[in-house]
Design an enzyme around this catalytic site. Structure first.
Site, PDB file in Angstrom:
ATOM      1  N   LYS A 149      18.764 -51.517  -6.750  1.00 22.89           N
ATOM      2  CA  LYS A 149      19.550 -50.596  -7.583  1.00 22.89           C
ATOM      3  C   LYS A 149      20.278 -49.582  -6.708  1.00 22.89           C
ATOM      4  O   LYS A 149      21.471 -49.351  -6.864  1.00 22.89           O
ATOM      5  CB  LYS A 149      18.603 -49.856  -8.546  1.00 22.89           C
ATOM      6  CG  LYS A 149      19.215 -48.628  -9.177  1.00 22.89           C
ATOM      7  CD  LYS A 149      18.256 -47.905 -10.093  1.00 22.89           C
ATOM      8  CE  LYS A 149      17.354 -46.896  -9.423  1.00 22.89           C
ATOM      9  NZ  LYS A 149      17.935 -45.568  -9.201  1.00 22.89           N
ATOM     10  N   ASN A 150      19.533 -48.967  -5.796  1.00 28.81           N
ATOM     11  CA  ASN A 150      20.118 -47.864  -5.039  1.00 28.81           C
ATOM     12  C   ASN A 150      21.120 -48.327  -3.983  1.00 28.81           C
ATOM     13  O   ASN A 150      21.893 -47.520  -3.463  1.00 28.81           O
ATOM     14  CB  ASN A 150      19.018 -47.006  -4.413  1.00 28.81           C
ATOM     15  CG  ASN A 150      18.291 -46.198  -5.488  1.00 28.81           C
ATOM     16  OD1 ASN A 150      18.763 -46.101  -6.623  1.00 28.81           O
ATOM     17  ND2 ASN A 150      17.136 -45.645  -5.145  1.00 28.81           N
ATOM     18  N   CYS A 178      17.240 -32.262 -12.039  1.00 24.74           N
ATOM     19  CA  CYS A 178      16.609 -33.265 -12.900  1.00 24.74           C
ATOM     20  C   CYS A 178      15.103 -33.135 -12.748  1.00 24.74           C
ATOM     21  O   CYS A 178      14.633 -32.279 -11.999  1.00 24.74           O
ATOM     22  CB  CYS A 178      17.107 -34.669 -12.589  1.00 24.74           C
ATOM     23  SG  CYS A 178      16.488 -35.342 -11.075  1.00 24.74           S
ATOM     24  N   ARG A 195      18.519 -31.030  -7.187  1.00 25.45           N
ATOM     25  CA  ARG A 195      19.177 -32.075  -6.400  1.00 25.45           C
ATOM     26  C   ARG A 195      20.639 -31.667  -6.169  1.00 25.45           C
ATOM     27  O   ARG A 195      21.546 -32.174  -6.806  1.00 25.45           O
ATOM     28  CB  ARG A 195      19.061 -33.427  -7.105  1.00 25.45           C
ATOM     29  CG  ARG A 195      17.612 -33.874  -7.224  1.00 25.45           C
ATOM     30  CD  ARG A 195      17.480 -35.197  -7.922  1.00 25.45           C
ATOM     31  NE  ARG A 195      17.964 -36.298  -7.123  1.00 25.45           N
ATOM     32  CZ  ARG A 195      18.095 -37.536  -7.593  1.00 25.45           C
ATOM     33  NH1 ARG A 195      17.793 -37.806  -8.849  1.00 25.45           N
ATOM     34  NH2 ARG A 195      18.540 -38.506  -6.826  1.00 25.45           N
ATOM     35  N   ASP A 207      10.219 -42.586  -3.334  1.00 28.62           N
ATOM     36  CA  ASP A 207      10.265 -43.422  -4.537  1.00 28.62           C
ATOM     37  C   ASP A 207       9.015 -44.283  -4.713  1.00 28.62           C
ATOM     38  O   ASP A 207       8.890 -45.003  -5.709  1.00 28.62           O
ATOM     39  CB  ASP A 207      11.530 -44.305  -4.524  1.00 28.62           C
ATOM     40  CG  ASP A 207      12.804 -43.478  -4.654  1.00 28.62           C
ATOM     41  OD1 ASP A 207      12.712 -42.295  -5.032  1.00 28.62           O
ATOM     42  OD2 ASP A 207      13.893 -44.010  -4.352  1.00 28.62           O
ATOM     43  N   ARG A 252      15.668 -48.203 -16.111  1.00 26.26           N
ATOM     44  CA  ARG A 252      16.727 -47.820 -15.184  1.00 26.26           C
ATOM     45  C   ARG A 252      16.521 -48.487 -13.833  1.00 26.26           C
ATOM     46  O   ARG A 252      17.490 -48.650 -13.085  1.00 26.26           O
ATOM     47  CB  ARG A 252      16.727 -46.302 -14.979  1.00 26.26           C
ATOM     48  CG  ARG A 252      16.955 -45.538 -16.244  1.00 26.26           C
ATOM     49  CD  ARG A 252      17.021 -44.072 -15.975  1.00 26.26           C
ATOM     50  NE  ARG A 252      18.090 -43.790 -15.010  1.00 26.26           N
ATOM     51  CZ  ARG A 252      18.426 -42.593 -14.599  1.00 26.26           C
ATOM     52  NH1 ARG A 252      17.782 -41.552 -15.057  1.00 26.26           N
ATOM     53  NH2 ARG A 252      19.398 -42.423 -13.742  1.00 26.26           N
TER      54      ARG A 252
HETATM   55  C1  EPZ Z   1      18.626 -41.291  -3.324  1.00 32.52           C
HETATM   56  O1  EPZ Z   1      18.949 -40.088  -4.030  1.00 32.52           O
HETATM   57  C2  EPZ Z   1      18.003 -42.214  -4.354  1.00 32.52           C
HETATM   58  N1  EPZ Z   1      18.947 -42.431  -5.426  1.00 32.52           N
HETATM   59  C3  EPZ Z   1      16.710 -41.625  -4.878  1.00 32.52           C
HETATM   60  O2  EPZ Z   1      16.092 -42.600  -5.717  1.00 32.52           O
HETATM   61  C4  EPZ Z   1      15.771 -41.327  -3.718  1.00 32.52           C
HETATM   62  O3  EPZ Z   1      14.620 -40.694  -4.206  1.00 32.52           O
HETATM   63  C5  EPZ Z   1      16.464 -40.439  -2.692  1.00 32.52           C
HETATM   64  O4  EPZ Z   1      17.718 -41.059  -2.267  1.00 32.52           O
HETATM   65  C6  EPZ Z   1      15.634 -40.184  -1.446  1.00 32.52           C
HETATM   66  O5  EPZ Z   1      15.330 -41.400  -0.836  1.00 32.52           O
HETATM   67  C7  EPZ Z   1      19.940 -43.299  -5.287  1.00 32.52           C
HETATM   68  O6  EPZ Z   1      20.079 -43.951  -4.274  1.00 32.52           O
HETATM   69  C8  EPZ Z   1      20.851 -43.487  -6.441  1.00 32.52           C
HETATM   70  P1  EPZ Z   1      19.197 -37.602  -1.005  1.00 32.52           P
HETATM   71  P2  EPZ Z   1      19.905 -39.007  -3.352  1.00 32.52           P
HETATM   72  O7  EPZ Z   1      20.586 -37.073  -1.001  1.00 32.52           O
HETATM   73  O8  EPZ Z   1      20.944 -39.702  -2.562  1.00 32.52           O
HETATM   74  C9  EPZ Z   1      18.519 -32.882  -0.499  1.00 32.52           C
HETATM   75  C10 EPZ Z   1      14.993 -43.439  -7.614  1.00 32.52           C
HETATM   76  O9  EPZ Z   1      13.878 -43.198  -8.149  1.00 32.52           O
HETATM   77  N2  EPZ Z   1      19.978 -32.792  -0.626  1.00 32.52           N
HETATM   78  O10 EPZ Z   1      18.799 -38.499   0.115  1.00 32.52           O
HETATM   79  O11 EPZ Z   1      20.341 -38.078  -4.418  1.00 32.52           O
HETATM   80  C11 EPZ Z   1      17.853 -33.365  -1.785  1.00 32.52           C
HETATM   81  O12 EPZ Z   1      17.646 -32.304  -2.686  1.00 32.52           O
HETATM   82  C12 EPZ Z   1      15.860 -42.312  -7.094  1.00 32.52           C
HETATM   83  O13 EPZ Z   1      15.469 -44.577  -7.529  1.00 32.52           O
HETATM   84  C13 EPZ Z   1      20.595 -31.575  -0.420  1.00 32.52           C
HETATM   85  O14 EPZ Z   1      19.957 -30.554  -0.125  1.00 32.52           O
HETATM   86  O15 EPZ Z   1      18.881 -38.288  -2.407  1.00 32.52           O
HETATM   87  C14 EPZ Z   1      16.580 -33.997  -1.264  1.00 32.52           C
HETATM   88  O16 EPZ Z   1      15.644 -32.987  -0.993  1.00 32.52           O
HETATM   89  C15 EPZ Z   1      15.350 -40.958  -7.433  1.00 32.52           C
HETATM   90  N3  EPZ Z   1      21.957 -31.497  -0.552  1.00 32.52           N
HETATM   91  C16 EPZ Z   1      17.021 -34.601   0.067  1.00 32.52           C
HETATM   92  O17 EPZ Z   1      18.226 -33.895   0.432  1.00 32.52           O
HETATM   93  C17 EPZ Z   1      22.721 -32.582  -0.846  1.00 32.52           C
HETATM   94  O18 EPZ Z   1      23.948 -32.471  -0.931  1.00 32.52           O
HETATM   95  C18 EPZ Z   1      17.321 -36.088   0.026  1.00 32.52           C
HETATM   96  O19 EPZ Z   1      18.195 -36.375  -1.053  1.00 32.52           O
HETATM   97  C19 EPZ Z   1      22.073 -33.823  -1.056  1.00 32.52           C
HETATM   98  C20 EPZ Z   1      20.701 -33.897  -0.937  1.00 32.52           C
END
Ligand code: EPZ
Length: 433
Positions: free
Chosen positions: A20-21, A116, A121, A315, A408
């Site tokens: 999915k991701n 969320c 996020r 995850d 999802r």
């Molecule tokens: C991806 O989310 C995945 N979603 C998430 O999977 C997964 O948990 C996450 O990566 C971490 O591996 C998709 O791929 C659609 P990040 P993403 O940006 O890209 C912080 C699932 O269950 N951050 O790597 O949104 C953030 O708050 C889902 O399938 C900032 O501070 O995650 C987090 O602490 C849930 N500023 C960390 O970085 C930003 O601009 C990592 O988030 C972006 C992120």
């Protein structure tokens, strides 16, 4: 809701779906060209449909062939430039259209995703990265409104690390945008997740020049235009890991086929440490029969800390907690990506687990207690999976409510678990009006 009768050992083979991701940003990459992008091994999931609906809303033609797990997306000459709150609210992955839209058309308006259930996020890194490529970005009435003075982004040297390390989404968004920028972009602190690598491979198939995939330093040489290609999505490592943990919890022989064990090295290392017997081979992981509750030969309490890849995936944190409820002794779970991603805890408590929150991000599992079935509520995708797993080993019947979250990210989970010998069925949910 899913109604799970506990106490049945799982046995058999389950096929892993496409990730999915990985699919979500790959689908958005179709906006970077007017030629068709054919994607195969697409998972039949609510989130996959959502991104396709958003792309249709932007003017793309989408041909869905879920029977053959393939989708063809063709963006128009002039894509519409707006993804509204209704879409972004349902799925944060919608933000992936921002980089490609901006790079292709010089303008984009995308609703700003809120927080969320798994925590705050923000998308500040996405926005900062786009600004460094020359975009003008404003937040206006809950929307990100971005434009490119001069129409074309310019390559830049960008550091994308945040307070929790690298960002999957920001790396994907900036990598897509940089493909059509003038000159070279260097991304430092890039995410190394297999899903980012897969997106990069797809972009290369479309004609992009990217080096360093899978490392924290990406170098992208912008090109004039990209073309179509055919791309097969990588297996879903989180789905695979969830079924492997299901095998381990029930002590059965479960073979997850069509996965990439290399993407799950840290899970396999922790399972080994926890005393779970398994075999791995080319494209499969198979748990072996054992008694998880045997005091000598059973499960051992094992700590995990979630970290960006190749660390333990956030995850799989909830599913690991479900597993550790069976292991006698104390295991410590430290969540470094989303310190509040513990919505499954109060529900696991209802099943009889002994769990405590320590300071920010840390949870203690006092394992080895008897679990007994009860009605529980799913709060997010992976929390739902953890509750289903716990239901498989709890005495009696567990009702997992609000299970739409699970659709999802898991293709027909009840059919797959039933085929492995679980007693699980879907019923209409009286809690969902
Ligand atoms: C991806 O989310 C995945 N979603 C998430 O999977 C997964 O948990 C996450 O990566 C971490 O591996 C998709 O791929 C659609 P990040 P993403 O940006 O890209 C912080 C699932 O269950 N951050 O790597 O949104 C953030 O708050 C889902 O399938 C900032 O501070 O995650 C987090 O602490 C849930 N500023 C960390 O970085 C930003 O601009 C990592 O988030 C972006 C992120």
């Amino acid at each position: 809701m899913l109604v799970v009768e506990g106490g049945h050992t799982l046995e058999g083979t389950v096929a892993c779906s496409g990730s999915k991701n990985a699919f979500l940003p790959i689908a958005a990459a179709a906006l970077l060209t007017t030629e068709p992008l054919k994607v195969t091994r697409v998972p039949d999931l609510a989130d996959a449909n959502l991104i396709l609906n958003i792309l249709e809303g932007l003017g793309c033609e989408v041909h869905r062939d879920f029977e053959n797990s393939s989708i063809t997306i063709q963006a128009p000459e002039e894509p519409l430039g707006e993804a509204g709150w209704e879409d972004v609210r349902k799925m944060r992955g919608s933000v992936y259209v921002l980089g490609p839209l901006l790079a292709r058309t010089g303008a984009a308006k995308v609703s700003l995703p809120g927080g969320c259930v798994i925590g705050q996020r923000p998308i500040d890194l996405h926005l900062r990265g786009l600004e460094e490529l020359g975009a003008k970005v404003e937040i206006d009435h809950g929307h990100v409104v971005a434009s490119v003075p001069g129409g074309r982004l310019t390559g830049a040297h960008i550091y994308l690390g945040g307070s929790s390390g690298s960002s999957v989404g920001a790396t994907a968004n900036i990598m897509m945008a940089a493909c059509l920028a003038d000159g070279e972009t260097i991304i430092e602190g890039a995410a190394c997740e297999p899903e980012v690598v897969d997106l990069g491979r797809c972009l290369i198939g479309m004609g992009a020049t990217i080096e360093g995939l899978g490392s924290p330093r990406l170098s992208i040489q912008g090109v004039e235009q990209l073309g179509g290609c055919e791309h097969e999505v990588i297996p879903d490592r989180i789905e695979a890991g969830t079924y492997v943990i299901a095998g381990a919890m029930t002590g059965g022989r479960v073979k997850v086929e069509g996965c990439d064990p290399g993407h799950l090295s840290v899970l396999l290392a922790r399972l080994h440490q926890a005393g779970v017997p398994f075999e791995i081979g080319d494209g499969f992981i198979e748990t072996q029969s054992f008694n998880p509750r045997d005091p000598q030969e059973g499960l051992r309490a094992t700590d995990v800390t979630t970290l960006p890849y190749p660390g333990f995936p956030t995850d799989l944190q909830a599913q690991w907690m479900a597993l550790m409820t069976l292991a006698p002794g104390i295991s410590v779970i430290t969540e470094k990506i989303y310190p509040d991603r513990y919505m499954h805890m109060p529900e696991l408590l209802r099943l009889g687990a002994d769990l405590r929150r320590q300071n920010a991000g840390t949870a203690i599992v006092v394992g080895g207690k008897r679990l007994s079935g009860a009605p529980v509520t799913a709060s997010d995708l992976r929390a739902s999976a953890a509750l289903v797993l716990a239901g498989l080993v709890a005495e009696g019947v567990t009702e997992v409510h609000r299970v739409y979250h699970i659709d999802r990210g898991y293709e027909r989970i009840e059919d797959r678990l039933s085929a492995l010998g679980a007693v699980i069925r879907r019923e209409s949910d009286p809690w969902v009006g």
